[in-house]
Write an enzyme that holds these catalytic residues in place. Sequence first.
Site, mmCIF file in Angstrom:
data_model
loop_
_atom_site.group_PDB
_atom_site.id
_atom_site.type_symbol
_atom_site.label_atom_id
_atom_site.label_comp_id
_atom_site.label_asym_id
_atom_site.label_seq_id
_atom_site.Cartn_x
_atom_site.Cartn_y
_atom_site.Cartn_z
ATOM 1 C CG HIS A 88 -0.199 0.063 2.646
ATOM 2 N ND1 HIS A 88 0.196 1.171 3.218
ATOM 3 C CD2 HIS A 88 0.014 -1.115 3.357
ATOM 4 C CE1 HIS A 88 0.747 0.733 4.177
ATOM 5 N NE2 HIS A 88 0.867 -0.592 4.420
ATOM 6 C CG ASP A 89 -0.452 4.166 1.354
ATOM 7 O OD1 ASP A 89 -1.347 4.999 0.842
ATOM 8 O OD2 ASP A 89 -0.580 3.591 2.272
ATOM 9 N N GLY A 144 4.912 -1.328 2.788
ATOM 10 C CA GLY A 144 4.179 -0.295 2.314
ATOM 11 C C GLY A 144 5.211 1.176 2.108
#
Length: 268
Positions: free
Chosen positions: A123-124, A141
């Site tokens: 994520h991100d 992440g």
Amino acid sequence: MADTSIHPTAIVEDGATLGDGVTVGPFSIVGRDVTLGEGVVLHSHAVVTGRTTVGARTRIFPFASIGHQPQDLKYHGEPSTLSIGTDCMIREGVTINPGTEGGGMSTTVGNGCAFLANSHVGHDCHVGNNVIFSNNVMLAGHVEVGDFAILGGGAAVIQFARVGDHAFLGGMSGLEQDLIPYGMALGNRAYLSGLNIVGLKRRGFSASQIHDLRRAYRLLFAAEGTLLERVDDVAQEFRDHPTVMEIIAFIRAGGKRSMCTPKNAADA
């Protein structure tokens, strides 16, 4: 949706947007908030869900999971997004997660990237253009990967680390720090082992550019002084050399991780 092909066993939920020439193969699933660009191919058994956009001509192979909720225990259903560029190749078992509230709400992948089997983008993360992930590469992440970077098989990158443009991370390496543009890191835990000379030659960098990078590298990672002092010295000496100044800008920009450096001055 001219020339779009959806196999009878596939599921395309109401609300999904499919461009011209999209192919959705057997047993694949396309979620309601997904946009597939022109000519995208889901070969079979692929799942694309969430608020995900896939660029034109990207190919997604069996058992890839694209856009499912992040593997972050703090995620609570916020409407985060995943954007994948054009002409990417996403092979078997690849997982790419959208963003989170704690990381800017988006994960992005550029154009022309290749993700080999079972690689993962957390994520991100923000992955640049023409990046290659070999099999089983893992990004935690909030990682940033620059254009033309190559990550070898089984390599892992810790959260919040940065990998610069044209960098090379060797297979089975564990990167806990920022890797400079044009740099090469090896080992577990990874250390800076020189410049990615092979990659530079393949991409047409001139002998003069490579020579300048080598000289700057030796000065940056010499034993004398602090890194910040050496950065200032190199910036002054190579102020008219764009490739060297990319490295200087990367170091000065800083991040949440320290800089990956050689084991000792002899490696510089």
